[in-house]
Design a protein around this motif. Structure first.
Motif, PDB file in Angstrom:
ATOM      1  N   HIS A  19      41.714  46.697  36.219  1.00 11.69           N
ATOM      2  CA  HIS A  19      42.169  45.402  36.719  1.00 11.69           C
ATOM      3  C   HIS A  19      43.550  45.567  37.351  1.00 11.69           C
ATOM      4  N   ALA A  20      44.015  44.502  37.981  1.00 11.86           N
ATOM      5  CA  ALA A  20      45.304  44.534  38.691  1.00 11.86           C
ATOM      6  C   ALA A  20      46.398  43.933  37.834  1.00 11.86           C
ATOM      7  N   VAL A  21      47.559  44.580  37.855  1.00 10.32           N
ATOM      8  CA  VAL A  21      48.762  44.043  37.230  1.00 10.32           C
ATOM      9  C   VAL A  21      49.822  43.914  38.322  1.00 10.32           C
ATOM     10  N   LEU A  22      50.260  42.697  38.577  1.00 13.71           N
ATOM     11  CA  LEU A  22      51.252  42.449  39.623  1.00 13.71           C
ATOM     12  C   LEU A  22      52.651  42.548  39.054  1.00 13.71           C
ATOM     13  N   LYS A  23      53.531  43.244  39.758  1.00 16.79           N
ATOM     14  CA  LYS A  23      54.931  43.400  39.362  1.00 16.79           C
ATOM     15  C   LYS A  23      55.817  43.089  40.560  1.00 16.79           C
ATOM     16  N   PRO A  24      56.019  41.830  40.863  1.00 16.42           N
ATOM     17  CA  PRO A  24      56.780  41.442  42.073  1.00 16.42           C
ATOM     18  C   PRO A  24      58.206  41.973  42.090  1.00 16.42           C
ATOM     19  N   ASP A  25      58.821  42.156  40.925  1.00 18.19           N
ATOM     20  CA  ASP A  25      60.216  42.582  40.872  1.00 18.19           C
ATOM     21  C   ASP A  25      60.390  44.091  40.970  1.00 18.19           C
ATOM     22  N   THR A  48      60.771  47.750  42.408  1.00 18.72           N
ATOM     23  CA  THR A  48      61.301  48.253  43.682  1.00 18.72           C
ATOM     24  C   THR A  48      60.366  49.270  44.322  1.00 18.72           C
ATOM     25  N   THR A  49      59.368  49.752  43.571  1.00 18.19           N
ATOM     26  CA  THR A  49      58.478  50.790  44.098  1.00 18.19           C
ATOM     27  C   THR A  49      57.012  50.370  44.069  1.00 18.19           C
ATOM     28  N   THR A  50      56.521  49.895  42.933  1.00 17.49           N
ATOM     29  CA  THR A  50      55.101  49.589  42.789  1.00 17.49           C
ATOM     30  C   THR A  50      54.907  48.107  42.492  1.00 17.49           C
ATOM     31  N   LYS A  51      54.537  47.351  43.519  1.00 15.71           N
ATOM     32  CA  LYS A  51      54.341  45.915  43.358  1.00 15.71           C
ATOM     33  C   LYS A  51      53.021  45.611  42.635  1.00 15.71           C
ATOM     34  N   LEU A  52      52.045  46.464  42.832  1.00 13.87           N
ATOM     35  CA  LEU A  52      50.735  46.282  42.216  1.00 13.87           C
ATOM     36  C   LEU A  52      50.335  47.577  41.526  1.00 13.87           C
ATOM     37  N   ARG A  53      49.887  47.448  40.307  1.00 11.66           N
ATOM     38  CA  ARG A  53      49.432  48.621  39.551  1.00 11.66           C
ATOM     39  C   ARG A  53      47.977  48.412  39.142  1.00 11.66           C
ATOM     40  N   VAL A  54      47.168  49.443  39.334  1.00 13.68           N
ATOM     41  CA  VAL A  54      45.793  49.421  38.857  1.00 13.68           C
ATOM     42  C   VAL A  54      45.793  50.000  37.448  1.00 13.68           C
ATOM     43  N   VAL A  55      45.349  49.211  36.489  1.00 13.96           N
ATOM     44  CA  VAL A  55      45.373  49.620  35.084  1.00 13.96           C
ATOM     45  C   VAL A  55      43.944  49.832  34.599  1.00 13.96           C
ATOM     46  N   PHE A  56      43.708  50.971  33.973  1.00 16.64           N
ATOM     47  CA  PHE A  56      42.396  51.316  33.429  1.00 16.64           C
ATOM     48  C   PHE A  56      42.400  51.047  31.930  1.00 16.64           C
ATOM     49  N   ASP A  57      41.368  50.362  31.469  1.00 19.88           N
ATOM     50  CA  ASP A  57      41.323  49.885  30.084  1.00 19.88           C
ATOM     51  C   ASP A  57      40.559  50.874  29.203  1.00 19.88           C
ATOM     52  N   ALA A  58      41.293  51.816  28.611  1.00 18.86           N
ATOM     53  CA  ALA A  58      40.677  52.818  27.735  1.00 18.86           C
ATOM     54  C   ALA A  58      40.455  52.288  26.332  1.00 18.86           C
ATOM     55  N   SER A  59      40.937  51.082  26.051  1.00 17.97           N
ATOM     56  CA  SER A  59      40.746  50.473  24.730  1.00 17.97           C
ATOM     57  C   SER A  59      39.549  49.525  24.698  1.00 17.97           C
ATOM     58  N   CYS A  60      38.861  49.386  25.814  1.00 23.81           N
ATOM     59  CA  CYS A  60      37.678  48.538  25.877  1.00 23.81           C
ATOM     60  C   CYS A  60      36.568  49.139  25.009  1.00 23.81           C
ATOM     61  N   LYS A  61      35.939  48.310  24.185  1.00 27.53           N
ATOM     62  CA  LYS A  61      34.916  48.788  23.263  1.00 27.53           C
ATOM     63  C   LYS A  61      33.578  49.007  23.977  1.00 27.53           C
ATOM     64  N   SER A  62      32.889  50.055  23.594  1.00 30.52           N
ATOM     65  CA  SER A  62      31.536  50.288  24.080  1.00 30.52           C
ATOM     66  C   SER A  62      30.561  49.465  23.240  1.00 30.52           C
ATOM     67  N   SER A  63      29.267  49.604  23.479  1.00 22.77           N
ATOM     68  CA  SER A  63      28.274  48.823  22.750  1.00 22.77           C
ATOM     69  C   SER A  63      28.269  49.128  21.258  1.00 22.77           C
ATOM     70  N   SER A  64      28.771  50.307  20.876  1.00 17.91           N
ATOM     71  CA  SER A  64      28.829  50.682  19.461  1.00 17.91           C
ATOM     72  C   SER A  64      30.118  50.231  18.794  1.00 17.91           C
TER      73      SER A  64
END
Length: 348
Positions: free
Chosen positions: A156-162, A164-180
């Motif tokens: 998902h997207a994380v916006l960081k308007p303030d 100075t380098t990365t206004k938008l960061r793509v974050v990968f959710d490694a804590s998301c649970k699988s079906s088990s």
């Protein structure tokens, strides 16, 4: 018994005498401190500082020791000097990972709905994903097998308007649970802290007459993951809703995975060890003056600062790391660096 005179006390430093001494004259005041011990003064001071700091012997857990051993046995560097690592896995838990593709598909559908109402977000998000592909930080999976456990990372997207380098960061959710009910982070070992604590780093930083700071650009992504482990970092993506959803694998250490901080900082420590003979100043600073990807170091004068800066750039570049956002309280020290690598702010 406490009275008007001195009092004898049995302390951790043996017997001491303390208290008031009766006045002999209105014009003369005196203080007396008496001690008698047969213990070596060095041992007493050692015990004192141990008590004051509450320091205990540092020990690693079984899991932390396993991480250290695995890193030492498997870490490598490719032809360009970049580090290649394996993910420190809890194999028993890894085998319990269930289906994660379904939740990843639902999360991706939610991301695309967000894109529909924000065209600029889609454009910037797509640019970042394209950069991942161009830099080789992810690759498309053309064929699939079921030989090994796989994990699909929602993103998902994380916006960081303030920022100075990365206004938008793509974050990968490694804590998301699988079906088990098991996530990728559940199956990864965290690893020990290998850098010095922030308090020690900042105190030492304040002692330098010439202060120098910088940080490493995209530090995690500069470290490759062995192909054998890349199936645990699968993601779903398509450039347009008119295209079929495509399957990719992240080929580098990924931010938000439990083992990422350990792997990245451990690679910096190994780079310092590898460069100790050729770049002693930079190697020492790399080992002691970094907190994650931020460098807080300095020198006694401008000439030494310039030498340290040159060494640090060469040493970090040799490991595939680029230092950026350079700043110093002596601007002339950084005069030879490209403006794109400098921080607009200045230290006071």
């Amino acid at each position: 018994m406490a009275g008007e005179g001195p009092m004898l006390q049995n302390t951790v430093f043996d017997w001491i005498v303390s208290g008031r001494v009766p006045k002999q004259s209105n014009e003369l005041q005196s203080a007396v401190s008496l001690s008698c011990t047969t213990t070596d003064i060095h041992n007493l001071l050692t015990r004192f500082w141990e008590l004051e700091t509450c320091r205990s012997n540092s020990t690693q857990s079984v899991e932390e020791s396993a991480c250290e051993m695995l890193f030492a046995q498997t870490v490598a560097r490719d032809d360009s000097g970049r580090f290649v690592v394996t993910l420190p896995k809890r194999e028993f838990i890894l085998q319990q990972i269930g289906d994660s593709k379904d939740i990843a598909l639902r999360r991706f559908a939610g991301l695309e709905r967000r894109f529909q109402s924000n065209f600029e977000l889609r454009l910037r998000y797509t640019e970042i994903i394209l950069e991942f592909q161009q830099l080789g930080h992810m690759k498309e999976v053309m064929s699939q097998t079921d030989e090994h456990p796989v994990f699909y990372l929602p993103h998902h997207a994380v916006l960081k308007p303030d920022s100075t380098t990365t206004k938008l960061r793509v974050v990968f959710d490694a804590s998301c649970k699988s079906s088990s009910g098991v996530s990728l982070n559940d199956a990864l070992m965290v690893g020990p802290v290998v850098q010095e604590d922030l308090l020690s780093i900042t105190i030492r930083f304040r002692l330098h007459p010439v202060a120098i700071v910088a940080d490493i650009e995209k530090m995690y992504r500069m470290i490759k993951v062995l192909p054998f482990d890349q199936h645990l970092q699968r993601i779903l993506w398509r450039d347009s809703v008119n295209e079929p959803v495509r399957l990719f694998e992240l080929t580098a250490v990924t931010y938000s995975t439990a083992s990422a901080p350990y792997l990245a900082t451990k690679c910096l420590q190994r780079l310092a060890e590898d460069g100790l003979q050729s770049f002693p100043r930079a190697a020492c600073a790399l080992k002691k003056d970094f907190y994650v990807d931020d460098m807080l170091t300095g020198a006694g004068n401008i000439e030494d600062g310039k030498q340290l800066t040159k060494e640090m750039i060469v040493l970090t570049n040799s490991g595939g790391f680029t230092l950026r956002k350079w700043a110093s309280n002596c601007p002339t020290l950084l005069a030879d660096l490209p403006p794109s690598l400098l921080d607009d702010r200045h230290l006071s």
